[in-house]
Each structure stands twice: as C-alpha cells, then as structure tokens.
Scaffold this motif. Sequence first.
Motif, PDB file in Angstrom:
ATOM      1  N   ALA A  19       0.835  -1.204   0.000  1.00 15.17           N
ATOM      2  CA  ALA A  19       0.000   0.000   0.000  1.00 15.17           C
ATOM      3  C   ALA A  19       0.870   1.254   0.000  1.00 15.17           C
ATOM      4  N   VAL A  20       1.950   1.256   0.785  1.00 21.11           N
ATOM      5  CA  VAL A  20       2.851   2.412   0.820  1.00 21.11           C
ATOM      6  C   VAL A  20       3.519   2.612  -0.533  1.00 21.11           C
ATOM      7  N   VAL A  21       3.955   1.528  -1.157  1.00 20.50           N
ATOM      8  CA  VAL A  21       4.575   1.633  -2.485  1.00 20.50           C
ATOM      9  C   VAL A  21       3.572   2.175  -3.499  1.00 20.50           C
ATOM     10  N   GLY A  22       2.328   1.739  -3.420  1.00 24.32           N
ATOM     11  CA  GLY A  22       1.298   2.243  -4.337  1.00 24.32           C
ATOM     12  C   GLY A  22       1.036   3.722  -4.148  1.00 24.32           C
ATOM     13  N   VAL A  23       0.950   4.166  -2.896  1.00 26.57           N
ATOM     14  CA  VAL A  23       0.722   5.592  -2.626  1.00 26.57           C
ATOM     15  C   VAL A  23       1.909   6.416  -3.101  1.00 26.57           C
ATOM     16  N   LEU A  24       3.128   5.930  -2.853  1.00 27.15           N
ATOM     17  CA  LEU A  24       4.314   6.651  -3.322  1.00 27.15           C
ATOM     18  C   LEU A  24       4.362   6.724  -4.844  1.00 27.15           C
ATOM     19  N   PHE A  25       3.973   5.658  -5.521  1.00 27.94           N
ATOM     20  CA  PHE A  25       3.964   5.650  -6.979  1.00 27.94           C
ATOM     21  C   PHE A  25       3.009   6.711  -7.518  1.00 27.94           C
ATOM     22  N   VAL A  26       1.824   6.787  -6.944  1.00 32.58           N
ATOM     23  CA  VAL A  26       0.853   7.789  -7.385  1.00 32.58           C
ATOM     24  C   VAL A  26       1.343   9.190  -7.071  1.00 32.58           C
ATOM     25  N   ALA A  27       1.922   9.400  -5.891  1.00 33.99           N
ATOM     26  CA  ALA A  27       2.426  10.719  -5.510  1.00 33.99           C
ATOM     27  C   ALA A  27       3.557  11.161  -6.434  1.00 33.99           C
ATOM     28  N   ALA A  81       4.042  10.161  -9.538  1.00 36.82           N
ATOM     29  CA  ALA A  81       3.474  10.414 -10.865  1.00 36.82           C
ATOM     30  C   ALA A  81       2.801  11.787 -10.911  1.00 36.82           C
ATOM     31  N   PHE A  82       2.010  12.113  -9.882  1.00 37.24           N
ATOM     32  CA  PHE A  82       1.373  13.431  -9.863  1.00 37.24           C
ATOM     33  C   PHE A  82       2.401  14.551  -9.728  1.00 37.24           C
ATOM     34  N   GLY A  83       3.414  14.347  -8.904  1.00 35.35           N
ATOM     35  CA  GLY A  83       4.457  15.364  -8.747  1.00 35.35           C
ATOM     36  C   GLY A  83       5.226  15.588 -10.038  1.00 35.35           C
ATOM     37  N   ALA A  84       5.570  14.508 -10.740  1.00 28.79           N
ATOM     38  CA  ALA A  84       6.279  14.642 -12.020  1.00 28.79           C
ATOM     39  C   ALA A  84       5.399  15.342 -13.042  1.00 28.79           C
ATOM     40  N   GLY A  85       4.130  15.028 -13.056  1.00 37.17           N
ATOM     41  CA  GLY A  85       3.226  15.706 -13.985  1.00 37.17           C
ATOM     42  C   GLY A  85       3.125  17.192 -13.694  1.00 37.17           C
ATOM     43  N   ARG A  86       3.098  17.537 -12.421  1.00 36.58           N
ATOM     44  CA  ARG A  86       3.005  18.949 -12.042  1.00 36.58           C
ATOM     45  C   ARG A  86       4.282  19.709 -12.413  1.00 36.58           C
ATOM     46  N   LEU A  87       5.427  19.055 -12.268  1.00 34.30           N
ATOM     47  CA  LEU A  87       6.687  19.714 -12.589  1.00 34.30           C
ATOM     48  C   LEU A  87       6.938  19.819 -14.089  1.00 34.30           C
TER      49      LEU A  87
END
Length: 133
Positions: free
Chosen positions: A25-33, A35-41
């Motif tokens: 679950a932690v790995v999944g949350v980190l993966f999504v975070a 991905a969203f951070g890279a998209g924002r940058l």
Amino acid sequence: MTDVPEPTVLASEYFQSYSVVGLLAVVGVLFVAVAFGAGRLLRPVVPTREKLLTYECGVDPVGEGWAHTQVRYYVYAFLYVIFAVDSIFLFPWATVFAAPGYGATTLVEMFIFLGFLAVGLLYAWKKGVLEWT
C-alpha cells in the motif's frame, strides 16, 4: 512433547503477512504521488483567458452557469439503474437453481424478488413516471 507452535511464532507470522500488504500500500501511494508530482513539474503552465473559460463538448458557454433540468430525467435514470442492477441478481439464482436440492427454494425466492420489482414498476407507472410528455 507435542509439535504445537508457540503463540509468539503464530503472532509474528500473522503480522508479517500484514506487513507485506502495508508495504504494498505504501509503495502504491508513493507511486501515485511521484506520478502526480512529475506531472506537475513537467507540464507547461501558460494560463490565458481562453484556457480559463468553462468548456463542455466544444461549445462555448452562454448564459448562466446553472441550468434547470427536469426531475423526470433523473427518475428514468434511477429506474434504469434499479432494474439493471436487480436483473444482475437473476444470474446467480439461475446457477443455484441448477444445483441439486436448491431448485424449489431458489424458484420461490426468485418469484418473490420479481414480485417486488413488479410492484415497484407498477407504482412508477401509476404515478405517471413512465409517461413521456
């Protein structure tokens, strides 16, 4: 002596299996975070007046933002969802009906269920919900 495992061994195995689920679950949350951070940058940010307008189906917005919709459309959609979801329950009953020893009970339950659906449909018809005017 018997070969009974100690309670601490059982508890550690119990929590070890949950630690794997927690780690996943932690790995999944980190993966999504990430991905969203890279998209924002990486995305270009150039706000213009046209980009800030409300957009729907290729039509420029005209008039107010609030539109009046008749309740009858929601009632049609609600009735459709009710009968579509309820019809899905007929397939498991058909499977159980084929099993030996459950035929008569399943058949009675199915007709009771269909009776409830018929009463609901008759109620909607009597209230005039199904008339398109």
